[in-house]
Design a protein around this motif. Structure first.
Motif, PDB file in Angstrom:
ATOM      1  N   ILE A 104      -9.697  -9.746   7.742  1.00 14.25           N
ATOM      2  CA  ILE A 104      -9.975  -9.072   9.013  1.00 14.25           C
ATOM      3  C   ILE A 104      -8.852  -8.104   9.360  1.00 14.25           C
ATOM      4  O   ILE A 104      -9.094  -6.960   9.787  1.00 14.25           O
ATOM      5  N   ALA A 105      -7.610  -8.561   9.166  1.00 14.38           N
ATOM      6  CA  ALA A 105      -6.456  -7.707   9.465  1.00 14.38           C
ATOM      7  C   ALA A 105      -6.465  -6.439   8.622  1.00 14.38           C
ATOM      8  O   ALA A 105      -6.126  -5.342   9.107  1.00 14.38           O
ATOM      9  N   ALA A 106      -6.872  -6.572   7.362  1.00 16.85           N
ATOM     10  CA  ALA A 106      -6.924  -5.402   6.480  1.00 16.85           C
ATOM     11  C   ALA A 106      -7.943  -4.389   6.985  1.00 16.85           C
ATOM     12  O   ALA A 106      -7.668  -3.182   7.029  1.00 16.85           O
ATOM     13  N   GLY A 107      -9.130  -4.871   7.356  1.00 16.38           N
ATOM     14  CA  GLY A 107     -10.149  -3.967   7.890  1.00 16.38           C
ATOM     15  C   GLY A 107      -9.717  -3.335   9.196  1.00 16.38           C
ATOM     16  O   GLY A 107      -9.955  -2.146   9.447  1.00 16.38           O
ATOM     17  N   PHE A 108      -9.062  -4.120  10.036  1.00 17.91           N
ATOM     18  CA  PHE A 108      -8.569  -3.629  11.325  1.00 17.91           C
ATOM     19  C   PHE A 108      -7.515  -2.552  11.088  1.00 17.91           C
ATOM     20  O   PHE A 108      -7.535  -1.483  11.726  1.00 17.91           O
ATOM     21  N   ALA A 109      -6.580  -2.831  10.165  1.00 19.05           N
ATOM     22  CA  ALA A 109      -5.506  -1.877   9.883  1.00 19.05           C
ATOM     23  C   ALA A 109      -6.057  -0.563   9.349  1.00 19.05           C
ATOM     24  O   ALA A 109      -5.680   0.528   9.813  1.00 19.05           O
ATOM     25  N   GLU A 110      -6.960  -0.650   8.372  1.00 19.51           N
ATOM     26  CA  GLU A 110      -7.511   0.582   7.802  1.00 19.51           C
ATOM     27  C   GLU A 110      -8.278   1.375   8.858  1.00 19.51           C
ATOM     28  O   GLU A 110      -8.202   2.602   8.895  1.00 19.51           O
ATOM     29  N   SER A 111      -8.975   0.683   9.741  1.00 17.46           N
ATOM     30  CA  SER A 111      -9.720   1.346  10.805  1.00 17.46           C
ATOM     31  C   SER A 111      -8.809   2.100  11.771  1.00 17.46           C
ATOM     32  O   SER A 111      -9.242   3.041  12.433  1.00 17.46           O
ATOM     33  N   HIS A 112      -7.547   1.651  11.859  1.00 15.17           N
ATOM     34  CA  HIS A 112      -6.579   2.292  12.749  1.00 15.17           C
ATOM     35  C   HIS A 112      -5.601   3.190  11.989  1.00 15.17           C
ATOM     36  O   HIS A 112      -4.549   3.570  12.521  1.00 15.17           O
ATOM     37  N   GLY A 113      -5.936   3.502  10.740  1.00 14.62           N
ATOM     38  CA  GLY A 113      -5.112   4.427   9.979  1.00 14.62           C
ATOM     39  C   GLY A 113      -3.801   3.854   9.489  1.00 14.62           C
ATOM     40  O   GLY A 113      -2.866   4.611   9.169  1.00 14.62           O
ATOM     41  N   LEU A 114      -3.710   2.524   9.393  1.00 19.05           N
ATOM     42  CA  LEU A 114      -2.481   1.869   8.936  1.00 19.05           C
ATOM     43  C   LEU A 114      -2.639   1.423   7.489  1.00 19.05           C
ATOM     44  O   LEU A 114      -3.756   1.197   7.018  1.00 19.05           O
ATOM     45  N   ASN A 115      -1.526   1.273   6.781  1.00 16.60           N
ATOM     46  CA  ASN A 115      -1.644   0.942   5.357  1.00 16.60           C
ATOM     47  C   ASN A 115      -0.858  -0.298   4.937  1.00 16.60           C
ATOM     48  O   ASN A 115      -0.603  -0.499   3.751  1.00 16.60           O
TER      49      ASN A 115
END
Length: 217
Positions: A104-115
């Motif tokens: 979930i954190a990975a999807g959340f991060a990618e959705s917010h432009g984080l890597n």
């Protein structure tokens, strides 16, 4: 540049990582999966994020409480006393908890432009929690790199150090550990006898930190 997200429980380890890597962290997320102690931990997560001006989100995972088997989800009386290397402490495992949270954190991060996603597992978790071990973290990192356009990485720098090492780092950072929560029973104060309480006491003692935590025992 802040390009990371942290999985933030509100316990000693993740709060230390929040301060340790604050210059890299843009977002923090806590997960409410219906454990005995979520409602004690999460307010501390929010407190420290406010202080550091890091945006905080709480993600609700009610299906875990409903469908998963773990003493952490069954009320305080179900949580055993003892040390982490005791066989009875295996009842506190929430199946694949970190796998679910990291996904979930990975999807959340990618959705917010984080890597990058930061997680504060450490060597003391290895005895009974398979989803805290280096092999698991490495596998999840490979999965997130392969499964995201921005090749998102899982960053877990505490994997092979002890909780006492983390506490020593927190002391340097000026963290007041009485503003964190550890107890799995989730009462009004720390019970002092469950695995996380025992580990907390030992870590603070080993680090030479005066323990201001209020314990029942």
């Amino acid at each position: 540049m802040k390009n990371g997200l942290i999985v933030l429980s509100g316990g000693m380890d993740s709060i230390t990582m929040l301060y340790d890597y604050k210059d890299h962290i843009k977002i923090a997320i806590s997960f409410d999966y219906g454990s005995n102690h979520n409602m004690k931990e999460i307010p501390f997560a929010k407190l420290h994020c406010r202080r550091l001006k890091i945006k905080h989100y709480t993600i609700h995972l009610g299906f875990m409480h409903k469908h998963f088997k773990s003493s952490l989800l069954e009320g305080a009386a179900a949580v055993p006393d003892g040390r982490y290397d005791d066989v009875n402490m295996k009842s506190t495992v929430v199946p694949f908890r970190n796998g679910i949270m990291l996904s979930i954190a990975a999807g959340f991060a990618e959705s917010h432009g984080l890597n990058a996603v930061y997680i504060a597992n450490h060597s003391g978790d290895h005895a009974i929690y398979p989803d805290c071990r280096a092999a698991f973290v490495d596998a999840m990192c490979k999965a997130t790199e392969e499964g995201t356009y921005n090749k998102l990485k899982i960053i877990a720098p505490y994997t092979n150090i002890t909780k006492a090492d983390i506490a020593r780092r927190g002391q340097i950072l000026g963290i007041d550990y009485s503003e964190t929560w550890s107890c799995y029973k989730g009462g009004q104060v720390h019970c002092g006898t469950c695995g996380t309480c025992v580990e907390r006491k030992e870590a603070l003692r080993a680090a030479g930190i005066y323990d201001k935590t209020v314990y029942l025992n």
